[in-house]
Design an enzyme around this catalytic site. Structure first.
Site, mmCIF file in Angstrom:
data_model
loop_
_atom_site.group_PDB
_atom_site.id
_atom_site.type_symbol
_atom_site.label_atom_id
_atom_site.label_comp_id
_atom_site.label_asym_id
_atom_site.label_seq_id
_atom_site.Cartn_x
_atom_site.Cartn_y
_atom_site.Cartn_z
ATOM 1 N N ASN A 8 41.963 46.402 47.641
ATOM 2 C CA ASN A 8 41.630 45.476 48.731
ATOM 3 C C ASN A 8 40.462 44.627 48.247
ATOM 4 O O ASN A 8 39.338 45.104 48.177
ATOM 5 C CB ASN A 8 41.240 46.274 49.987
ATOM 6 C CG ASN A 8 40.757 45.354 51.097
ATOM 7 O OD1 ASN A 8 40.986 44.138 51.051
ATOM 8 N ND2 ASN A 8 40.091 45.927 52.087
ATOM 9 N N TRP A 9 40.770 43.385 47.907
ATOM 10 C CA TRP A 9 39.721 42.516 47.355
ATOM 11 C C TRP A 9 38.790 41.943 48.415
ATOM 12 O O TRP A 9 37.801 41.290 48.091
ATOM 13 C CB TRP A 9 40.372 41.356 46.582
ATOM 14 C CG TRP A 9 40.904 41.741 45.241
ATOM 15 C CD1 TRP A 9 40.785 42.951 44.620
ATOM 16 C CD2 TRP A 9 41.642 40.900 44.346
ATOM 17 N NE1 TRP A 9 41.406 42.916 43.392
ATOM 18 C CE2 TRP A 9 41.939 41.658 43.201
ATOM 19 C CE3 TRP A 9 42.083 39.578 44.403
ATOM 20 C CZ2 TRP A 9 42.641 41.139 42.115
ATOM 21 C CZ3 TRP A 9 42.788 39.063 43.336
ATOM 22 C CH2 TRP A 9 43.063 39.842 42.204
ATOM 23 N N LYS A 10 39.151 42.124 49.678
ATOM 24 C CA LYS A 10 38.331 41.581 50.783
ATOM 25 C C LYS A 10 38.082 40.089 50.559
ATOM 26 O O LYS A 10 38.963 39.387 50.055
ATOM 27 C CB LYS A 10 37.031 42.370 50.928
ATOM 28 C CG LYS A 10 37.269 43.869 50.906
ATOM 29 C CD LYS A 10 36.089 44.678 51.332
ATOM 30 C CE LYS A 10 36.389 46.146 51.113
ATOM 31 N NZ LYS A 10 35.490 47.023 51.806
ATOM 32 N N HIS A 98 42.448 47.089 59.255
ATOM 33 C CA HIS A 98 41.357 47.514 58.373
ATOM 34 C C HIS A 98 40.078 47.642 59.205
ATOM 35 O O HIS A 98 39.841 46.867 60.135
ATOM 36 C CB HIS A 98 41.151 46.503 57.233
ATOM 37 C CG HIS A 98 40.187 47.007 56.207
ATOM 38 N ND1 HIS A 98 38.821 46.892 56.353
ATOM 39 C CD2 HIS A 98 40.383 47.672 55.038
ATOM 40 C CE1 HIS A 98 38.232 47.451 55.309
ATOM 41 N NE2 HIS A 98 39.154 47.938 54.496
ATOM 42 N N GLU A 100 37.127 46.815 58.786
ATOM 43 C CA GLU A 100 36.275 45.625 58.906
ATOM 44 C C GLU A 100 36.838 44.664 59.946
ATOM 45 O O GLU A 100 36.100 43.943 60.614
ATOM 46 C CB GLU A 100 36.105 44.972 57.522
ATOM 47 C CG GLU A 100 35.152 45.816 56.663
ATOM 48 C CD GLU A 100 35.413 45.786 55.175
ATOM 49 O OE1 GLU A 100 36.136 44.902 54.697
ATOM 50 O OE2 GLU A 100 34.889 46.684 54.486
ATOM 51 N N GLU A 175 40.865 55.892 56.294
ATOM 52 C CA GLU A 175 39.606 55.420 55.718
ATOM 53 C C GLU A 175 38.468 55.706 56.692
ATOM 54 O O GLU A 175 38.282 54.957 57.664
ATOM 55 C CB GLU A 175 39.672 53.912 55.474
ATOM 56 C CG GLU A 175 40.780 53.497 54.544
ATOM 57 C CD GLU A 175 40.469 52.125 53.945
ATOM 58 O OE1 GLU A 175 40.209 52.078 52.735
ATOM 59 O OE2 GLU A 175 40.460 51.129 54.681
ATOM 60 N N GLY A 181 32.598 51.284 51.436
ATOM 61 C CA GLY A 181 31.573 50.421 50.857
ATOM 62 C C GLY A 181 30.182 51.027 50.885
ATOM 63 O O GLY A 181 29.187 50.352 50.659
ATOM 64 N N SER A 220 35.055 54.351 49.191
ATOM 65 C CA SER A 220 34.240 54.583 47.997
ATOM 66 C C SER A 220 34.973 55.339 46.889
ATOM 67 O O SER A 220 34.388 56.182 46.201
ATOM 68 C CB SER A 220 32.925 55.280 48.366
ATOM 69 O OG SER A 220 32.161 54.451 49.213
ATOM 70 N N GLY A 241 38.356 49.408 47.549
ATOM 71 C CA GLY A 241 37.702 48.121 47.772
ATOM 72 C C GLY A 241 36.876 47.722 46.560
ATOM 73 O O GLY A 241 37.376 47.163 45.580
#
Ligand code: PEP
Length: 257
Positions: A8-10, A98, A100, A175, A181, A220, A241
């Site tokens: 997941n490159w965000k 997700h 976020e 997650e 992160g 992580s 991530g």
């Protein structure tokens, strides 16, 4: 069941950077002796999907996805993107829910369920992200949160007769929000416990199909912990991530066993 290692490159990378990263990943995968069942997904920003898909297209085990989708074909939804637009750009998968998006953008369970069903009905495969906040875990609500998040989605999928095709088109990523992160990986016992709970909820809600759905761990993940996570019961893949941004580092996770 396939083992899915997903990046997941965000909100990272330009088109050029995406092309370079996927091309490098492609070369590394081609040169590696990966288990037959290993699949690699890269969830890129919308602007990078077409270039990334072009760079990945000769390898059927390397698939590109979008990070979000809106549950409508077209219309006055400024800033949003439809399943058809994602497919047209070359995406095969999409993330839904997700953390976020849930916690920064404010998406709720109903909206996540709606977009999951709509994406599936419109030719995309979906990786549904679920997980508890630190507060929820400390309050002893882990299993209630997982049950709530999965029930809303499963009921929606059942009402639209989408359950039969899920083994090919649907995955769940557990997650824990407090591990994303932050450098804090859930401990082995915590991962085992949460994944067993997700599996049993999926079986209760979806019957035998619930046994066949991949459950990924995310939070992580790094080259140093990937292999031990993949050995755990009911861990059928990893969603990565930060450690997915650099192709060589990500490849160490892709090749972990
Ligand atoms: C993620 O974005 O889904 C994620 C797990 O991030 P990180 O690996 O950086 O914790």
């Amino acid at each position: 069941m396939n083992t899915i290692i997903a990046a997941n490159w965000k909100m990272n990378k330009t088109r050029e950077e995406a092309k370079e990263s996927v091309s490098e990943l492609f070369r590394l995968i081609a040169g590696a002796d990966l288990p037959e069942t290993r699949r690699v997904f890269v969830f890129t920003p919308f602007t990078c999907i077409a270039d990334a898909a072009e760079a990945a297209k000769a390898n059927p085990k390397l698939l590109i996805g979008g990070q979000d989708v809106y549950p409508a074909d077209h219309g006055a939804f400024t800033g949003e993107i439809s399943p058809a637009m994602l497919r047209d750009a070359g995406a095969r998968w999409v993330l839904a829910g997700h953390s976020e998006r849930r916690h920064i953008i404010g998406e709720n369970d109903d909206f996540v369920a709606e977009k999951t069903a709509f994406a599936l009905q419109n030719g995309l495969s979906v990786m549904l992200c679920i997980g508890e906040t630190l507060q929820e875990r400390e309050d002893g609500q882990l299993k209630d949160v997982l049950l709530r998040q999965l029930t809303v989605v499963a009921n929606n999928l059942k009402s639209k007769n989408l359950v039969g095709s899920l083994p090919q088109t649907f995955a769940v990523a557990y997650e824990p929000v407090w591990a994303i992160g932050t450098g804090k990986v859930a401990g082995e016992a915590e991962v085992l416990d949460a994944h067993a709970a997700v599996r049993s909820i999926l079986e209760d809600l979806l019957g035998p199909v619930g046994k066949q759905l991949p459950i990924l761990y995310g939070g992580s993940v790094k080259p140093a912990n990937a292999a031990s996570l993949l050995k755990l019961d009911n861990v059928d893949g990893l969603l990565v991530g930060g450690a997915s941004l650099e192709a060589k580092t990500f490849m160490q996770i892709v090749a972990a066993q």
